[in-house]
Scaffold this motif. Sequence first.
Motif, PDB file in Angstrom:
ATOM      1  N   PHE A 142       0.842  -1.219   0.051  1.00 22.23           N
ATOM      2  CA  PHE A 142       0.051  -0.032  -0.035  1.00 22.23           C
ATOM      3  C   PHE A 142       1.079   1.304   0.069  1.00 22.23           C
ATOM      4  CE2 PHE A 142       0.733  -1.260   4.209  1.00 22.23           C
ATOM      5  CZ  PHE A 142       0.864  -0.270   5.190  1.00 22.23           C
ATOM      6  N   ALA A 143       0.311   2.272  -0.469  1.00 18.79           N
ATOM      7  CA  ALA A 143       0.975   3.682  -0.448  1.00 18.79           C
ATOM      8  C   ALA A 143       0.856   4.438   0.818  1.00 18.79           C
ATOM      9  CB  ALA A 143       0.367   4.486  -1.726  1.00 18.79           C
ATOM     10  N   VAL A 144       2.043   4.760   1.283  1.00 18.27           N
ATOM     11  CA  VAL A 144       2.143   5.952   2.285  1.00 18.27           C
ATOM     12  C   VAL A 144       2.882   7.070   1.929  1.00 18.27           C
ATOM     13  CG1 VAL A 144       3.058   6.073   4.660  1.00 18.27           C
ATOM     14  CG2 VAL A 144       2.134   3.764   3.872  1.00 18.27           C
ATOM     15  N   LEU A 145       2.101   8.083   2.396  1.00 20.69           N
ATOM     16  CA  LEU A 145       2.821   9.390   2.329  1.00 20.69           C
ATOM     17  C   LEU A 145       3.398  10.096   3.631  1.00 20.69           C
ATOM     18  CD1 LEU A 145       3.621  11.842   0.105  1.00 20.69           C
ATOM     19  CD2 LEU A 145       1.246  12.853   1.019  1.00 20.69           C
ATOM     20  N   ALA A 146       4.651  10.094   3.737  1.00 21.29           N
ATOM     21  CA  ALA A 146       5.442  10.601   4.996  1.00 21.29           C
ATOM     22  C   ALA A 146       5.209  12.047   4.674  1.00 21.29           C
ATOM     23  CB  ALA A 146       6.707   9.848   5.182  1.00 21.29           C
ATOM     24  N   THR A 147       4.892  12.708   5.548  1.00 20.79           N
ATOM     25  CA  THR A 147       4.579  14.297   5.333  1.00 20.79           C
ATOM     26  C   THR A 147       4.925  14.990   6.910  1.00 20.79           C
ATOM     27  OG1 THR A 147       3.485  15.976   4.445  1.00 20.79           O
ATOM     28  CG2 THR A 147       2.375  14.379   5.313  1.00 20.79           C
ATOM     29  N   LYS A 148       5.839  16.053   6.907  1.00 24.84           N
ATOM     30  CA  LYS A 148       5.856  16.618   8.028  1.00 24.84           C
ATOM     31  C   LYS A 148       6.466  17.962   7.481  1.00 24.84           C
ATOM     32  CE  LYS A 148       5.928  16.434  12.596  1.00 24.84           C
ATOM     33  NZ  LYS A 148       4.784  15.810  13.348  1.00 24.84           N
ATOM     34  N   VAL A 149       5.806  19.152   7.961  1.00 18.27           N
ATOM     35  CA  VAL A 149       6.172  20.611   7.614  1.00 18.27           C
ATOM     36  C   VAL A 149       6.077  20.721   6.147  1.00 18.27           C
ATOM     37  CG1 VAL A 149       7.772  22.477   8.161  1.00 18.27           C
ATOM     38  CG2 VAL A 149       7.640  20.582   9.675  1.00 18.27           C
ATOM     39  N   GLU A 150       6.995  21.042   5.522  1.00 21.36           N
ATOM     40  CA  GLU A 150       6.720  21.034   4.046  1.00 21.36           C
ATOM     41  C   GLU A 150       7.505  19.779   3.252  1.00 21.36           C
ATOM     42  OE1 GLU A 150       7.939  24.758   2.351  1.00 21.36           O
ATOM     43  OE2 GLU A 150       6.841  26.029   4.176  1.00 21.36           O
ATOM     44  N   GLU A 151       8.212  19.133   3.977  1.00 28.04           N
ATOM     45  CA  GLU A 151       8.578  17.766   3.357  1.00 28.04           C
ATOM     46  C   GLU A 151       7.625  16.564   3.233  1.00 28.04           C
ATOM     47  OE1 GLU A 151      12.985  15.186   4.093  1.00 28.04           O
ATOM     48  OE2 GLU A 151      12.226  16.775   5.380  1.00 28.04           O
ATOM     49  N   SER A 152       7.446  15.850   2.047  1.00 31.78           N
ATOM     50  CA  SER A 152       6.765  14.635   2.206  1.00 31.78           C
ATOM     51  C   SER A 152       7.299  13.930   0.880  1.00 31.78           C
ATOM     52  CB  SER A 152       5.561  15.076   1.456  1.00 31.78           C
ATOM     53  OG  SER A 152       5.554  15.509   0.438  1.00 31.78           O
ATOM     54  N   LYS A 153       7.291  12.565   1.175  1.00 32.45           N
ATOM     55  CA  LYS A 153       7.908  11.448   0.342  1.00 32.45           C
ATOM     56  C   LYS A 153       6.944  10.362   0.305  1.00 32.45           C
ATOM     57  CE  LYS A 153      11.745   8.461  -0.661  1.00 32.45           C
ATOM     58  NZ  LYS A 153      13.156   8.111  -0.461  1.00 32.45           N
ATOM     59  N   ARG A 154       6.467   9.849  -0.808  1.00 32.30           N
ATOM     60  CA  ARG A 154       5.862   8.646  -1.002  1.00 32.30           C
ATOM     61  C   ARG A 154       6.539   7.250  -1.037  1.00 32.30           C
ATOM     62  NH1 ARG A 154       3.763   5.956  -5.925  1.00 32.30           N
ATOM     63  NH2 ARG A 154       1.468   5.219  -5.474  1.00 32.30           N
ATOM     64  N   PHE A 155       5.924   6.187   0.032  1.00 34.72           N
ATOM     65  CA  PHE A 155       6.494   5.045  -0.031  1.00 34.72           C
ATOM     66  C   PHE A 155       5.599   4.021  -0.384  1.00 34.72           C
ATOM     67  CE2 PHE A 155       8.651   7.854   3.014  1.00 34.72           C
ATOM     68  CZ  PHE A 155      10.072   7.117   2.991  1.00 34.72           C
ATOM     69  N   ILE A 156       6.061   2.890  -0.858  1.00 30.93           N
ATOM     70  CA  ILE A 156       5.194   1.665  -1.180  1.00 30.93           C
ATOM     71  C   ILE A 156       5.656   0.725  -0.147  1.00 30.93           C
ATOM     72  CG2 ILE A 156       4.607  -0.206  -2.803  1.00 30.93           C
ATOM     73  CD1 ILE A 156       3.988   2.844  -3.771  1.00 30.93           C
ATOM     74  N   VAL A 157       4.776   0.394   0.855  1.00 34.22           N
ATOM     75  CA  VAL A 157       5.006  -0.445   2.000  1.00 34.22           C
ATOM     76  C   VAL A 157       4.253  -1.765   2.154  1.00 34.22           C
ATOM     77  CG1 VAL A 157       4.818  -0.310   4.328  1.00 34.22           C
ATOM     78  CG2 VAL A 157       5.165   1.797   3.159  1.00 34.22           C
ATOM     79  N   GLY A 158       5.032  -2.889   2.550  1.00 29.85           N
ATOM     80  CA  GLY A 158       4.324  -4.213   2.353  1.00 29.85           C
ATOM     81  C   GLY A 158       3.430  -4.276   3.546  1.00 29.85           C
ATOM     82  N   LEU A 159       2.393  -5.135   3.413  1.00 37.58           N
ATOM     83  CA  LEU A 159       1.433  -5.312   4.730  1.00 37.58           C
ATOM     84  C   LEU A 159       2.002  -6.015   5.763  1.00 37.58           C
ATOM     85  CD1 LEU A 159      -1.504  -6.951   2.331  1.00 37.58           C
ATOM     86  CD2 LEU A 159      -1.322  -4.568   3.444  1.00 37.58           C
ATOM     87  N   ASN A 160       3.211  -6.462   5.602  1.00 36.37           N
ATOM     88  CA  ASN A 160       3.808  -7.084   6.680  1.00 36.37           C
ATOM     89  C   ASN A 160       4.190  -6.123   7.726  1.00 36.37           C
ATOM     90  OD1 ASN A 160       5.687  -6.207   4.605  1.00 36.37           O
ATOM     91  ND2 ASN A 160       7.370  -7.338   5.983  1.00 36.37           N
ATOM     92  N   PHE A 161       4.276  -4.911   7.370  1.00 38.73           N
ATOM     93  CA  PHE A 161       4.674  -3.695   8.304  1.00 38.73           C
ATOM     94  C   PHE A 161       3.585  -3.516   9.131  1.00 38.73           C
ATOM     95  CE2 PHE A 161       8.196  -3.311   5.219  1.00 38.73           C
ATOM     96  CZ  PHE A 161       9.246  -2.967   6.289  1.00 38.73           C
TER      97      PHE A 161
END
Length: 96
Positions: A34-53
């Motif tokens: 699944f897709a996760v967007l790590a975002t804090k203040v003005e910085e963000s990055k998209r990650f593809i994360v396994g369900l095992n997490f």
Amino acid sequence: MIRSFVGKIEKSVSLFVHRRPQIVVSDDIREGYFAVLATKVEESKRFIVGLNFLNDPAFLGLLDQAQEEFGFRQKGALAIPCQPQELQKILDRSGV
């Protein structure tokens, strides 16, 4: 009588299966991820994360933070309120 009952159940299940909403997933996301967007203040990055997490305590802590900050009505990539580097560390060190 039993045959009629089984037939009705099969028909009901068939209708349910065909009425399920279609899930649209981006081309870069494989089954089990699944897709996760790590975002804090003005910085963000998209990650593809396994369900095992979903079994990783550190990742679950981030999901709790996301629920507190954004609620459950997110659409698209799941937004997590953390620096991308923080999420990357969790993904790198996890032994899940």
